[in-house]
Design a protein around this motif. Structure first.
Motif, PDB file in Angstrom:
ATOM      1  N   ARG A  40       0.817  -1.218   0.000  1.00 56.56           N
ATOM      2  CA  ARG A  40       0.000   0.000   0.000  1.00 56.56           C
ATOM      3  C   ARG A  40       0.849   1.266   0.000  1.00 56.56           C
ATOM      4  O   ARG A  40       1.910   1.338   0.630  1.00 56.56           O
ATOM      5  CB  ARG A  40      -0.936   0.010   1.206  1.00 56.56           C
ATOM      6  CG  ARG A  40      -0.240   0.047   2.548  1.00 56.56           C
ATOM      7  CD  ARG A  40      -1.257   0.044   3.696  1.00 56.56           C
ATOM      8  NE  ARG A  40      -0.602   0.173   4.989  1.00 56.56           N
ATOM      9  CZ  ARG A  40      -0.163  -0.840   5.717  1.00 56.56           C
ATOM     10  NH1 ARG A  40      -0.326  -2.077   5.275  1.00 56.56           N
ATOM     11  NH2 ARG A  40       0.438  -0.625   6.872  1.00 56.56           N
ATOM     12  N   ASP A  58       0.476   4.840   1.353  1.00 56.57           N
ATOM     13  CA  ASP A  58      -0.351   5.598   2.284  1.00 56.57           C
ATOM     14  C   ASP A  58       0.434   6.799   2.803  1.00 56.57           C
ATOM     15  O   ASP A  58       1.612   6.997   2.479  1.00 56.57           O
ATOM     16  CB  ASP A  58      -0.836   4.711   3.429  1.00 56.57           C
ATOM     17  CG  ASP A  58       0.304   3.991   4.147  1.00 56.57           C
ATOM     18  OD1 ASP A  58       1.482   4.373   3.920  1.00 56.57           O
ATOM     19  OD2 ASP A  58       0.031   3.070   4.922  1.00 56.57           O
ATOM     20  N   PRO A  88     -11.319  -3.201   5.820  1.00 51.99           N
ATOM     21  CA  PRO A  88     -10.048  -2.807   5.198  1.00 51.99           C
ATOM     22  C   PRO A  88      -8.846  -3.384   5.932  1.00 51.99           C
ATOM     23  O   PRO A  88      -8.772  -3.352   7.157  1.00 51.99           O
ATOM     24  CB  PRO A  88     -10.082  -1.272   5.299  1.00 51.99           C
ATOM     25  CG  PRO A  88     -11.536  -0.934   5.292  1.00 51.99           C
ATOM     26  CD  PRO A  88     -12.211  -2.036   6.037  1.00 51.99           C
ATOM     27  N   GLN A 122      -3.772   2.905  -0.515  1.00 53.32           N
ATOM     28  CA  GLN A 122      -4.630   2.319   0.501  1.00 53.32           C
ATOM     29  C   GLN A 122      -4.360   2.981   1.840  1.00 53.32           C
ATOM     30  O   GLN A 122      -3.214   3.076   2.274  1.00 53.32           O
ATOM     31  CB  GLN A 122      -4.410   0.805   0.621  1.00 53.32           C
ATOM     32  CG  GLN A 122      -5.326   0.133   1.642  1.00 53.32           C
ATOM     33  CD  GLN A 122      -4.985  -1.335   1.855  1.00 53.32           C
ATOM     34  OE1 GLN A 122      -3.809  -1.709   1.778  1.00 53.32           O
ATOM     35  NE2 GLN A 122      -5.992  -2.148   2.105  1.00 53.32           N
ATOM     36  N   HIS A 156     -11.070   4.930  -2.800  1.00 49.98           N
ATOM     37  CA  HIS A 156     -11.672   4.141  -1.735  1.00 49.98           C
ATOM     38  C   HIS A 156     -13.183   4.111  -1.966  1.00 49.98           C
ATOM     39  O   HIS A 156     -13.768   5.123  -2.362  1.00 49.98           O
ATOM     40  CB  HIS A 156     -11.360   4.721  -0.353  1.00 49.98           C
ATOM     41  CG  HIS A 156      -9.955   4.465   0.106  1.00 49.98           C
ATOM     42  ND1 HIS A 156      -8.865   5.028  -0.511  1.00 49.98           N
ATOM     43  CD2 HIS A 156      -9.468   3.698   1.120  1.00 49.98           C
ATOM     44  CE1 HIS A 156      -7.752   4.619   0.097  1.00 49.98           C
ATOM     45  NE2 HIS A 156      -8.091   3.814   1.086  1.00 49.98           N
ATOM     46  N   ALA A 189     -10.191   0.115  -0.111  1.00 49.39           N
ATOM     47  CA  ALA A 189      -9.438   0.714  -1.217  1.00 49.39           C
ATOM     48  C   ALA A 189      -9.634  -0.085  -2.488  1.00 49.39           C
ATOM     49  O   ALA A 189      -9.865  -1.301  -2.466  1.00 49.39           O
ATOM     50  CB  ALA A 189      -7.954   0.780  -0.859  1.00 49.39           C
ATOM     51  N   GLU A 231      -7.397  -3.126  -2.780  1.00 49.96           N
ATOM     52  CA  GLU A 231      -7.820  -4.312  -2.026  1.00 49.96           C
ATOM     53  C   GLU A 231      -9.014  -4.985  -2.689  1.00 49.96           C
ATOM     54  O   GLU A 231      -9.149  -6.214  -2.651  1.00 49.96           O
ATOM     55  CB  GLU A 231      -8.158  -3.936  -0.583  1.00 49.96           C
ATOM     56  CG  GLU A 231      -8.400  -5.148   0.295  1.00 49.96           C
ATOM     57  CD  GLU A 231      -8.416  -4.830   1.784  1.00 49.96           C
ATOM     58  OE1 GLU A 231      -8.528  -5.777   2.597  1.00 49.96           O
ATOM     59  OE2 GLU A 231      -8.314  -3.641   2.146  1.00 49.96           O
TER      60      GLU A 231
END
Length: 699
Positions: A70, A72, A311, A341, A351, A365, A368
């Motif tokens: 991810r 982030d 999540p 994510q 998202h 997200a 995912e």
């Protein structure tokens, strides 16, 4: 009068009594069917039904086939906090800094979408070192002039790995750009932006990842959209490349040399075009991958996701953790999806609201969702629904069953049956969803459950009203249901009373079975009651083979004496017709005595506090019965119906009906002598409801 006939009559009565329940069940079943067919019903099933099922099931075990790297805000903060000297950077990141000088700018990056492309090259190198079988980027690498630095390095890393899939960015643009610029509406068209040509030449495949529009909550994904495979399918094809190569070798096929993307296309098309089964020489993993490819190709283009949970349920690590060699899921043998994510911060970018949301309110997200879709396709774990005909039949049948259960027995028993049936269905739905990923209707059955819970007491109430109207005069029933306080009280007024009695009833029914006698009486009473009520009269009670009826209370009846006389004539006509039928059937004809009298009576509830009935009482009631009994002496020759009137009634009918005086008589139990009259009429005219204006009393 046979037992068989009585059974059919009883059955008909029961069916008529349940007709309202049957109609209610059919109406609710039809309403459920229409709702299930409508777009509203489908949205309810998705947005409510699926969310309820996922919430009830909870999170399931994380998948072994995929992982997420991810991007982030914590990664961005970590990069900005790196030491100034790259030699002091952690683990793999330090080695990447030596290979890719452009990483020196990591400390100055102010947004995730501005990361140097050498960062992704470093991530591909590290994932390759750690054994990731496939890498799918849910990030666009379009050809942008100011993003050229690092593109060649990323292309080299992609070429070295050999199993990388890149995203084709999807955009919605106006079909008529000139009209849009002038502010006029224009239809929108979906277009894709391919990756940088240098990168596209090295990857094993490219694809877009577009989620179906029009729903507030994401429940579905496309495996193919606009005839193009989506990112999860392309990742599945790339992961299957080694298995496809082994299959081609076993089949004696030689894939073309050249770019990895060309080789992938050839192998996939060759495998899907082949009619044979998976060769027995391949191992279970290869057979699973090849079977998944064929299943996806033959299946529908749209699927319902079987989410793993909130999540972060799909194993993930941040880009910083990956490049710092921090603990995290082992990517060895997995397909790794790389994308934006957030697990702890609200971020609307990429998202989407789904059936699951973190306690902090963070949605799932897109990366995912893509990883979930990939595993669903690989393991054949997408949600399945019933065939359309079976789904509709289930919804309609369950709706009718719930309403039928609500109408059974008492109100409380009906409610218990409805709730029990609903609980059993809910258990079946839950088991089917958890054990077989079978998605059964929930929202529409819940709507019908609410209807059944409302209709059950209503149907019992209407049934009670119907029975109440059978045992109590309908006019009284209406007053009680309206809440009229006078309905339970005492009423006084002038009325006309009728009393009927069958001549020789005991002799007539002596050889008959009880069931046959009951059938005979019910048919006889029905004939009399129909004519009485047609003339606005009320039946007070049935006594043996006799009927007591009255006109004038509780609701005033104009010309109550005339209506009683018309009813008596109509009863005689109906009895004449029935006797003709009886004679043809070899049964003896019926003779009837009818007494009619007028006077002032009291009407109301008679009985104790726990058990009472509505009745009319007073001397005119007793006198009416005595007048009827005089027919034994005064009308012994009457073939069908002998109709005798009291003096008070005859006075009100004078000049309108054909009345014959039969003398003055002392009624049994009374000292006063009273004039008695016999009513004559043309029975066919009485049946038609005509008056008798030319007839007069004969003194």
């Amino acid at each position: 009068m046979s037992g068989v006939g009585g059974g059919w009559t009883d059955l008909g009565g029961r069916l008529r009594g349940r007709l309202g329940d049957v109609l209610a069940a059919l109406c609710v079943g039809l309403a459920a069917l229409l709702l299930a067919l409508s777009p509203l019903g489908f949205r309810l099933e998705e947005d409510f039904g699926l969310r309820w099922l996922f919430g009830l099931r909870g999170a399931r075990n994380p998948p072994d086939s995929v992982a997420v790297v991810r991007l982030d805000r914590a990664t961005l903060s970590g990069f900005r906090a790196l030491p100034a000297d790259p030699a002091a950077w952690p683990g793999p990141l330090r080695g990447c800094a030596a290979r890719y000088p452009g990483l020196a700018s990591l400390r100055q990056v102010y947004a995730l979408d501005r990361l140097p492309r050498e960062t992704y090259a470093c991530a591909v190198d590290e994932l390759a070192r750690r054994g990731a079988s496939t890498i799918a980027f849910d990030i666009g690498f379009a050809e942008i002039p100011d993003r050229e630095p690092g593109t060649a390095e990323l292309a080299g890393a992609i070429r070295a790995h050999g199993g990388v899939v890149l995203l084709e960015l999807a955009e919605r643009r106006p079909l008529d750009g000139a009209a849009a610029r002038r502010g006029r509406p224009s239809a929108m068209v979906e277009t894709t932006v391919p990756p940088h040509p240098l990168l596209a030449a090295e990857v094993a495949g490219t694809a877009s990842f577009v989620l179906p529009r029009g729903a507030a909550i994401v429940h579905q994904f496309w495996s193919r959209h606009n005839d193009a495979a989506q990112l999860p399918v392309r990742a599945l094809e790339v992961r299957a490349l080694p298995a496809l190569g082994r299959w081609a070798g076993a089949a004696g096929l030689a894939p073309p040399r050249g770019p990895a993307d060309v080789r992938r296309r050839w192998l996939v098309e060759a495998w899907l075009a082949s009619a044979g089964a998976v060769p027995a020489g391949l191992d279970e993993s290869d057979r699973r991958l090849l079977g998944a490819l064929r299943r996806v190709d033959a299946g529908p283009p749209q699927h319902h996701l079987d989410f793993f949970g909130p999540p972060g349920t799909v194993p993930s690590m941040s880009m910083l953790d990956l490049l710092s060699n921090a603990p995290g899921p082992d990517p060895a043998g997995r397909t790794v999806f790389v994308g934006a994510q957030e697990l702890t911060l609200l971020d609307s970018r990429d998202h989407f609201p789904t059936a699951f949301r973190s306690p902090l309110g963070v949605d799932l997200a897109g990366v995912e969702i893509a990883a979930t879709a990939f595993d669903n396709l690989l393991e054949d774990q997408t949600l399945r629904g019933l065939p359309e005909a079976a789904r509709l039949a289930l919804v309609a049948g369950l709706a009718m069953a719930l309403v039928a259960a609500a109408a059974c027995g008492t109100v409380w028993r009906g409610l218990a049956l409805v709730l029990g049936l609903a609980a059993a269905y809910a258990l079946a739905v839950w088991i089917a969803f958890v054990e077989a990923r079978l998605w059964l209707p929930v929202a529409v059955p819940l709507c019908t459950l609410v209807l059944a819970l409302l209709l059950g007491p209503l149907m019992h109430y209407l049934g009670a009203v119907r029975l109440f109207g059978i045992f109590v005069p309908r006019a009284v029933t209406r007053r009680v249901l309206r809440g009229d306080p006078a309905a339970d009280g005492e009423g006084r007024g002038e009325v006309t009373i009728m009393f009927t009695d069958i001549v020789g009833f005991s002799t007539l029914v002596e050889p008959q079975q009880p069931e046959a006698v009951r059938e005979f009486l019910n048919r006889h009473y029905a004939m009399i009651v129909d004519e009485i009520e047609r003339q606005g009269g009320l039946v007070a009670q049935f006594v043996g083979d006799s009927v007591l009826a009255f006109w004038g209370t509780p609701d005033p009846v104009p010309d109550h004496a005339g209506r009683a006389a018309m009813a008596a004539l109509a009863i005689g006509a109906a009895l004449e017709r029935d006797n003709r039928r009886r004679v043809l059937a070899g049964e003896p004809p019926i003779r009837l005595r009818i007494g009619i009298n007028s006077g002032t009576i009291s009407a109301g509830r008679i009985g104790g506090q726990g058990r009472a009935t509505y009745a009319v009482v007073g001397d005119p009631v007793n006198a009416t019965q005595r007048i009827e009994q005089l027919g034994k002496v005064l009308c012994p020759d009457q073939p069908t119906a002998a109709i005798l009137l009291g003096e008070a009634t005859a006075r009100m009918l004078m000049g309108r009906f054909n009345l014959e005086s039969v003398g003055r008589h002392a009624l049994r139990g009374r000292s006063r002598i009273e004039g008695i009259f016999r009513l004559h009429a043309d029975l066919s005219a009485a049946t038609a409801g005509q008056g008798f204006a030319k007839l007069s009393i004969a003194e």
